[in-house]
Design an enzyme around this catalytic site. Structure first.
Site, short mmCIF file in Angstrom:
data_model
loop_
_atom_site.label_atom_id
_atom_site.label_comp_id
_atom_site.label_asym_id
_atom_site.label_seq_id
_atom_site.Cartn_x
_atom_site.Cartn_y
_atom_site.Cartn_z
N HIS A 168 -9.86 10.94 2.03
CA HIS A 168 -8.97 9.78 1.95
C HIS A 168 -7.65 10.04 2.68
O HIS A 168 -6.69 9.29 2.55
CB HIS A 168 -8.70 9.46 0.47
CG HIS A 168 -8.08 8.13 0.20
ND1 HIS A 168 -6.78 8.00 -0.22
CD2 HIS A 168 -8.56 6.87 0.31
CE1 HIS A 168 -6.50 6.71 -0.40
NE2 HIS A 168 -7.55 6.01 -0.07
N ASP A 216 -0.03 16.92 19.78
CA ASP A 216 0.38 18.06 20.62
C ASP A 216 0.87 19.26 19.81
O ASP A 216 1.75 20.01 20.27
CB ASP A 216 1.47 17.62 21.61
CG ASP A 216 0.93 16.69 22.68
OD1 ASP A 216 -0.32 16.57 22.79
OD2 ASP A 216 1.74 16.08 23.39
N ASP A 254 16.01 11.20 -9.07
CA ASP A 254 17.44 11.51 -9.03
C ASP A 254 18.04 11.31 -7.64
O ASP A 254 19.12 11.85 -7.34
CB ASP A 254 17.71 12.94 -9.51
CG ASP A 254 17.40 13.14 -10.99
OD1 ASP A 254 17.35 12.13 -11.72
OD2 ASP A 254 17.21 14.29 -11.41
N HIS A 263 0.82 -1.21 0.00
CA HIS A 263 0.00 0.00 0.00
C HIS A 263 0.86 1.27 0.00
O HIS A 263 0.34 2.37 0.14
CB HIS A 263 -0.90 -0.05 1.24
CG HIS A 263 -2.10 0.82 1.17
ND1 HIS A 263 -2.37 1.81 2.11
CD2 HIS A 263 -3.12 0.87 0.29
CE1 HIS A 263 -3.50 2.42 1.81
NE2 HIS A 263 -3.98 1.87 0.71
N LYS A 311 3.17 4.39 -1.27
CA LYS A 311 3.21 5.30 -2.42
C LYS A 311 4.46 6.16 -2.27
O LYS A 311 4.49 7.10 -1.48
CB LYS A 311 1.97 6.21 -2.47
CG LYS A 311 0.66 5.44 -2.65
CD LYS A 311 -0.08 5.36 -1.36
CE LYS A 311 -1.44 4.69 -1.55
NZ LYS A 311 -2.04 4.33 -0.26
N LYS A 353 -4.58 10.54 5.37
CA LYS A 353 -3.98 9.65 6.36
C LYS A 353 -2.92 10.44 7.12
O LYS A 353 -1.80 10.62 6.63
CB LYS A 353 -3.37 8.44 5.67
CG LYS A 353 -4.33 7.75 4.69
CD LYS A 353 -3.55 6.94 3.66
CE LYS A 353 -4.37 6.61 2.45
NZ LYS A 353 -5.60 5.92 2.69
#
Length: 398
Positions: A316, A323, A152, A145, A147, A318
């Protein structure tokens, strides 16, 4: 007699599935790639909309001089997908080393003709986590999962966006798509490169590349820690994040299906005076995930935690904020699949100013969200109750 045979066959199948999962967990507990890298430094640009993210990604691809390493859970052959793929093709034809990795089931509809076109141009394409024996059932559920894009060896991308039209709000079903992603420079990019190269090796057997993959990088202004997980350590990492909180915890996730220890840790944090906010989508993009989430939200809402449901499109994102000083941008959802099955990666940034910048955008998203009160929770449609039970029953696989 026929009924008995059918019953025995079903029992045998269930036992085989249980054995597959048990033996696989035992095996992968010592073979999975998980690493929390030493804290390093870097700089980051935060993206919360797909169009500017992909515009910048395309610009960086076009300016690449030596290598492009790209890995996504989903790559779609639609308009935005074609823009990315054509840009990669052009660079490969110019002699830039281009690798493209994508999850075998996440991109199950990826056209073989497109793969042939990419490989003909010089792109090295590999599917990640192909289902196979042994442990077929477990491998079907163990998705990569992550990404990550590294250009370079100097520019790194990580976050929740996949490649496809829906991620720029072009899907009528979801409308506006909200996700969080980072464009990173500095020494932290080497850690993202390490994660990519490990996954490349497992998919292709390629161990060494004939060019510099870890160029010398200047320190950045942000303290960064990269954490790669594969179904074993993410729960303990999230527990550490929650337990260190003294003022505030903000959790952004499309699927809220926590483990029992995480749910307990959140309730304990609330009892010690920590303000807890959870932002989830009003809409659902997969069966049962929304209904399963209701089960886990009940005690949190009753305890006074703030649960917001984003209604202006699909949420979507995440992220976890702690704090007002610690910001975690992740590929992982706050659910059991990410905790115990998927291969994920996140970057934890220790910086009050950067965290405040991310929090400012989250506040804007809360403005177009509905606060889920105890009264509203009790008023949810009665027909969802059986769906909640089903969702909880299969919560590890949603």
């Amino acid at each position: 007699m026929i009924t008995l045979i059918i019953l025995l066959v079903l029992i045998a199948i269930v036992l085989l599935v249980i054995l597959d999962l048990y033996m696989a967990k035992k095996y992968f507990s010592t073979h999975a790639f998980e690493q929390t890298f030493d804290q390093t430094s870097g700089d980051a640009v935060f993206y919360h909309d797909g169009e500017p993210l992909f515009d910048q990604l395309l610009m960086d691809i076009q300016q690449a001089s030596s290598s492009i390493h790209m890995m996504f859970f989903i790559v779609k052959n639609d308009k935005i997908g074609q823009r990315i793929l054509q840009a990669l093709k052009a660079k490969a034809e110019q002699g830039v080393s281009v690798f493209l990795l994508t999850d075998r089931l996440g991109s199950f509809s990826f056209d073989q003709k497109v793969i042939h076109m990419l490989e003909k141009s010089g792109i090295q394409f590999y599917f990640l986590n192909k289902p196979r024996f042994p442990f077929l059932i477990y491998r079907l559920n163990m998705r990569n999962h992550r990404k990550i894009t590294v250009i370079d060896g100097k520019i790194g991308y990580i976050g929740g966006f996949n490649i496809g039209d829906e991620y720029v709000g072009k899907n009528g079903r979801f409308g506006i798509w909200k996700d969080y992603h980072l464009r990173m420079t500095g020494q932290v990019v080497a850690d993202l490169q390490h994660v990519f190269l490990n996954d490349l090796y497992r998919a292709s057997g390629i161990h060494e590349l004939q060019y510099e993959v870890f160029p010398a990088m200047e320190p950045g202004t942000l303290k960064c820690t990269t954490r790669a997980t594969a179904g074993f350590s993410l729960e303990s990492l999230f527990l550490q994040d929650i337990q260190q909180a003294r003022q505030q915890i903000t959790i952004c996730t499309p699927y809220f299906i926590p483990s029992a220890p995480l749910l307990k840790a959140l309730l304990e944090a609330q009892k010690r005076g920590v303000t807890i906010e959870i932002i989830i989508p009003m809409k659902a993009d997969h069966p049962f995930v929304k209904e399963a989430g209701f089960h886990y939200l009940k005690d949190l809402i009753a305890a006074g935690c703030l649960v917001y449901r984003f209604y202006k499109g699909f949420y979507h994102s995440k992220a976890i904020l702690i704090d007002h000083r610690r910001c975690i941008i992740s590929t992982a959802n706050f659910d059991k699949r990410s905790l115990f099955l998927n291969e994920e990666v996140d970057v934890a940034i220790e910086d009050a100013a950067f965290t405040a910048h991310v929090e400012e955008k989250i506040r804007e998203h809360i403005e177009v969200s509905e606060l889920m009160t105890d009264e509203k929770y009790k008023q949810r449609p009665f027909y969802t109750r059986p769906l909640e039970w089903i969702g909880v029953m299969f919560s590890y696989f949603l």
